[in-house]
Design a protein around this motif. Structure first.
Motif, short mmCIF file in Angstrom:
data_model
loop_
_atom_site.label_atom_id
_atom_site.label_comp_id
_atom_site.label_asym_id
_atom_site.label_seq_id
_atom_site.Cartn_x
_atom_site.Cartn_y
_atom_site.Cartn_z
N MET A 1 0.84 -1.19 0.00
CA MET A 1 0.00 0.00 0.00
C MET A 1 0.88 1.25 0.00
N VAL A 2 0.59 2.21 -0.89
CA VAL A 2 1.33 3.45 -0.99
C VAL A 2 0.38 4.61 -0.74
N SER A 3 0.75 5.50 0.19
CA SER A 3 -0.08 6.66 0.50
C SER A 3 0.75 7.92 0.34
N ALA A 4 0.08 9.06 0.32
CA ALA A 4 0.79 10.33 0.20
C ALA A 4 1.63 10.56 1.45
N PRO A 5 2.90 10.90 1.28
CA PRO A 5 3.77 11.08 2.45
C PRO A 5 3.49 12.39 3.17
N LEU A 6 3.78 12.41 4.46
CA LEU A 6 3.72 13.62 5.27
C LEU A 6 5.13 14.15 5.48
N ALA A 7 5.26 15.47 5.53
CA ALA A 7 6.55 16.05 5.92
C ALA A 7 6.87 15.62 7.35
N PRO A 8 8.13 15.38 7.68
CA PRO A 8 8.48 14.86 9.01
C PRO A 8 7.89 15.66 10.16
N LEU A 9 7.95 16.99 10.10
CA LEU A 9 7.43 17.80 11.19
C LEU A 9 5.92 17.90 11.20
N ALA A 10 5.29 17.55 10.05
CA ALA A 10 3.82 17.58 9.99
C ALA A 10 3.20 16.51 10.89
N LEU A 11 3.95 15.44 11.17
CA LEU A 11 3.41 14.39 12.03
C LEU A 11 3.05 14.91 13.42
N LEU A 12 3.82 15.89 13.90
CA LEU A 12 3.56 16.48 15.22
C LEU A 12 2.83 17.82 15.11
N ASP A 13 2.50 18.23 13.89
CA ASP A 13 1.77 19.48 13.64
C ASP A 13 2.43 20.65 14.38
N THR A 14 3.73 20.77 14.24
CA THR A 14 4.43 21.83 14.96
C THR A 14 4.03 23.23 14.49
N ASP A 15 3.51 23.34 13.27
CA ASP A 15 3.06 24.66 12.80
C ASP A 15 1.96 25.22 13.69
N SER A 16 1.15 24.35 14.29
CA SER A 16 0.05 24.82 15.13
C SER A 16 0.55 25.48 16.41
N LEU A 17 1.85 25.29 16.71
CA LEU A 17 2.42 25.88 17.92
C LEU A 17 3.06 27.23 17.65
N ILE A 18 3.00 27.69 16.39
CA ILE A 18 3.65 28.93 15.99
C ILE A 18 2.57 29.95 15.63
N SER A 19 2.74 31.18 16.10
CA SER A 19 1.75 32.22 15.80
C SER A 19 1.75 32.53 14.31
N ALA A 20 0.65 33.08 13.83
CA ALA A 20 0.52 33.40 12.41
C ALA A 20 1.59 34.41 11.98
N GLU A 21 1.89 35.38 12.85
CA GLU A 21 2.91 36.39 12.51
C GLU A 21 4.28 35.75 12.39
N ASP A 22 4.62 34.87 13.33
CA ASP A 22 5.93 34.22 13.28
C ASP A 22 6.02 33.25 12.10
N ARG A 23 4.91 32.58 11.76
CA ARG A 23 4.91 31.70 10.58
C ARG A 23 5.14 32.50 9.31
N ALA A 24 4.54 33.70 9.24
CA ALA A 24 4.71 34.53 8.05
C ALA A 24 6.17 34.94 7.89
N ILE A 25 6.84 35.28 8.99
CA ILE A 25 8.26 35.62 8.93
C ILE A 25 9.06 34.41 8.48
N ARG A 26 8.76 33.25 9.08
CA ARG A 26 9.47 32.03 8.69
C ARG A 26 9.30 31.74 7.21
N ASP A 27 8.08 31.87 6.70
CA ASP A 27 7.81 31.55 5.31
C ASP A 27 8.50 32.51 4.36
N THR A 28 8.61 33.78 4.78
CA THR A 28 9.32 34.77 3.96
C THR A 28 10.80 34.39 3.84
N VAL A 29 11.40 34.01 4.97
CA VAL A 29 12.81 33.63 4.94
C VAL A 29 13.01 32.34 4.15
N ARG A 30 12.07 31.39 4.30
CA ARG A 30 12.17 30.14 3.56
C ARG A 30 12.14 30.40 2.06
#
Length: 392
Positions: A1-30
């Motif tokens: 069986m083959v399923s769509a893979p998850l990004a390693p950090l998505a398993l723990l949903d770490t993005d949910s622990l980051i504020s929207a403002e800080d995520r926006a800064i992170r995404d800009t730098v990325r």
């Protein structure tokens, strides 16, 4: 069986622990790292030459330099946002993160925390834009983990001028810097000095033949009777507490940065293993491969959770230096282990600059030992939990 893979950090949903403002800064730098730095980094690493001045101006336009400082043209972000920016820069390359973190957490932080208002006004706005580059002179050829033994001396003459003599080693940005924050022994404890690098008697030599942090300028500083005015001294720092407080700030960025390098290694390796076929079977479908990937995913997730927790504590204003040591010790150690293990999955392909694994592994060898070796951080933590110092 083959399923769509998850990004390693998505398993723990770490993005949910980051504020929207800080995520926006992170995404800009990325996005900046992906679009501007990744296409160039392999060549910069291979040649050992990186356009620091050009990149400093670009970092300044993004608001990355001194980003968590208040005023003087600095962005005034959260500490967590700064950590996330370090994570994305180091996902590109540890040397690139070092350019920004030495400017921000060491040189600018020293002037901001310990300098006079005149020193802050003279340097911080230009350093925030990247027009002026700074370095931080603490480590010496014979004194790394024991900065208290430094031989650099500053004496004050009858006219009030300071005369600075000595050498500093392994100084990031040293030979491209406009200003150096240099720490020296005086009759009144260790003091810091703001030294314009065009001052007579000051010189900086780029260190060559490095196998690590090749996309970063590393230098030796020499001061031969460098004469400075009386107001060159940082007025609010006496003793080693001054430079060590700056090192704590830099270590905080490394906690996040090392996770960026590890994440880049693991994501690269998962993508490779999904595409590579061995014995007519996807490499990612073998149990031994999945065991490696699973173990690395666990350590990456733990390191990210630790970084975010320490970011919250720092933003709340009550993080202990020994807690920063826990983060620096754990995350650099595990990031290096992840880089090495990822290389084994790619086999011979893993040693080339076509993939970032060996480059990250080589860089992390330095990250493991600078801003305090693993052994130093073990002793800091040991002292915190036992109350007994083992340094002497």
């Amino acid at each position: 069986m083959v399923s769509a893979p998850l990004a390693p950090l998505a398993l723990l949903d770490t993005d949910s622990l980051i504020s929207a403002e800080d995520r926006a800064i992170r995404d800009t730098v990325r996005s900046f790292v992906d679009d501007r730095l990744r296409p160039e980094i392999a060549d910069w690493y291979e040649t050992g030459e990186v356009p620091v001045r050009e990149l400093a101006l670009e970092f300044g336009k993004l608001g990355l330099l001194g980003m968590k400082l208040e005023g003087y043209g600095c962005a005034g972000t959260s500490a967590t946002a700064y950590g996330l920016a370090c994570m994305e820069l180091e996902a590109g390359d540890s040397g690139l993160r070092s350019i920004a973190s030495v400017q921000s957490s060491l040189a600018m932080q020293a002037i901001y925390a310990h300098g006079s208002e005149e020193q802050k006004d003279a340097w911080l706005p230009r350093m925030a834009t990247g027009e002026a580059i700074g370095c931080f002179g603490l480590t010496e050829p014979d004194f790394g983990s024991n900065p208290g033994g430094m031989r650099t001396r500053a004496r004050q003459d009858a006219g009030g001028d300071w005369v600075l003599t000595g050498n500093k080693m392994w100084i990031t940005n040293g030979s491209v810097a406009d200003v150096a924050v240099v720490w020296a022994q005086t009759e009144d404890k260790v003091r810091g000095f703001v030294v314009p690098t065009d001052t007579a008697g000051f010189s900086a030599t780029t260190i060559k033949h490095k196998m690590s942090l090749r996309a970063s300028v590393t230098s030796e500083l020499a001061m031969d009777d460098v004469r400075l005015p009386a107001d060159a001294v940082l007025p609010h720092a006496r003793g080693l507490a001054g430079p060590l407080s700056c090192l704590t700030e830099a270590r905080f960025g490394i906690i996040f940065g090392s996770i960026g390098a590890a994440r880049d290694c693991l994501e690269t390796t998962i993508a490779y293993a999904r595409e590579r076929e061995i014995f007519d079977k996807q490499l990612a479908a073998y149990q031994l491969t999945q065991a490696k990937l699973a173990d690395m995913t666990v350590e990456l997730g733990k390191g990210m959770l630790l970084a975010l927790h320490l970011g919250r504590l720092k933003d709340a204003g009550h993080v202990e230096p020994a807690a920063i040591s826990i983060g620096k010790l754990n995350n650099t150690r595990e990031a290096l282990a992840i880089a090495r293990e990822c290389r084994t999955v790619l086999g011979a392909a893993g040693i080339t600059l076509d993939y970032p694994l060996m480059r990250h592994a080589n860089n992390l060898e330095s990250v493991l030992t600078y801003e305090g070796t693993s052994e130093v951080h073990q002793l800091v933590i040991g002292q915190a939990v036992t109350g007994a110092s083992a340094f002497r």
